[in-house]
Enzyme design. Structure first.
Site, PDB file in Angstrom:
ATOM      1  CG  HIS A 231      -0.235  -0.278   2.514  1.00  0.00           C
ATOM      2  ND1 HIS A 231       0.607   0.629   3.104  1.00  0.00           N
ATOM      3  CD2 HIS A 231      -0.239  -1.370   3.324  1.00  0.00           C
ATOM      4  CE1 HIS A 231       1.079   0.136   4.222  1.00  0.00           C
ATOM      5  NE2 HIS A 231       0.598  -1.091   4.386  1.00  0.00           N
TER       6      HIS A 231
ATOM      7  CG  HIS B 108       4.264  -1.740   1.907  1.00  0.00           C
ATOM      8  ND1 HIS B 108       2.953  -2.170   1.935  1.00  0.00           N
ATOM      9  CD2 HIS B 108       4.900  -2.369   2.920  1.00  0.00           C
ATOM     10  CE1 HIS B 108       2.811  -3.034   2.924  1.00  0.00           C
ATOM     11  NE2 HIS B 108       3.970  -3.179   3.541  1.00  0.00           N
TER      12      HIS B 108
END
Ligand code: PAF
Length: 279
Positions: free
Chosen positions: A34, A37
């Protein structure tokens, strides 16, 4: 981007890169990537010659099999996203990493026994096992971890210190949804209704931070507990104000240079964690 599935072929590539004296940034993940990250990957991209990302849902850090089974998995989307930032994506199988059950035992004292460690017995030993093995193969110059997992970050820093690893740990700020909810792979498991009430966690932490003007740390933690008692959909596991370095619980402001409020709550069978720096 190259996708690598075995430790042997990863090691071959790393050895070649090391010969060229290239600086390696490493982002370990469990996939379901997501925006949080992405922030880690972007930081790694901007500070290193080579970016390596790992995607491995590490079974030994799950203290609950149901949690492991329902952990979100979307490898195709992960590969597409990683492709924009990584040079090497390491996606090993469980058999590749653990041909035999791992036996390593790490000891981090209070860092592993409080909060997450208390409620998720064995969790941090599992995290340390995989992170140390990945560090040993990749030997990155810099490794990137999110501040949302505040206690994990403390454990990783201690691991690096205890084993005298030549790795810089870069802590990256939590990325949030517009309504404040901390980005997490587990957010995908929330029902639409639970998702709509979930920002209450961050909003409560923000109010707690403001309360430092009138309340001491123990009063703030009591206040947080009170808020969740009044919101029946949430089941609070812990709300603690801790010394940011040692994770010891503090009751007064003079007990630490920096104090962080850490929280874990259950909502709709999903466990959410978050934290905020109080001072
Ligand atoms: O933070 C995570 O996603 C995991 O705990 C990590 C660091 C990738 C180890 O499995």
């Amino acid at each position: 981007m190259e996708i690598v599935y075995t430790q042997t072929s990863l090691l071959e590539k790393i050895t070649a890169l090391r010969k060229k004296s290239l600086q390696i940034g490493f982002v370990p993940t469990m996939g379901a990537l997501h925006k949080g990250h992405v922030q880690l990957l972007k930081s790694a991209r901007s500070e290193n010659d080579i970016v390596i990302c790992s995607i491995f849902i590490n079974p030994v850090q799950f203290n609950n099999t149901a949690d492991l089974e329902r952990y979100p998995r979307n490898p195709e989307e992960d590969i597409a996203l990683a492709n924009s930032y990584c040079d090497i994506l390491f996606m090993p199988s469980v058999e590749e990493i653990y041909p035999n059950p791992p036996k390593e035992q790490y000891h981090f004292g209070l860092l592993e026994s409080t909060m997450e460690g208390y409620y998720r017995q064995g969790h941090f030993n599992g995290v340390a096992i995989i992170v140390k093995r990945l560090f040993d193969i990749i030997q990155p110059d810099i490794a990137y971890f999110g501040k949302k997992d505040f206690q994990q970050l403390a454990i990783i820093k201690k691991l690096v210190q205890d084993y005298n690893l030549k790795i810089t740990i870069q802590a990256i700020d939590t990325v949030r949804e517009e309504d404040g909810l901390a980005m997490s792979s587990r957010n995908k498991l929330l029902s639409p209704h639970a998702r709509s009430v979930a920002p209450f966690v961050w909003k409560t932490l923000l109010k707690a931070q403001i309360l430092k003007k009138e309340k001491n740390p123990s009063q703030i933690s009591e206040w947080i507990q009170e808020q969740f008692k009044n919101h029946q959909e949430f089941k609070l596991e812990y709300a603690q104000l801790v010394n940011a370095e040692t994770l010891e619980e503090v009751t007064e402001y003079n007990q630490a240079e920096s104090i962080v409020a850490c929280i874990a709550v259950w909502l709709d069978n999903v466990r959410l964690i978050d934290n905020i720096t109080i001072v």
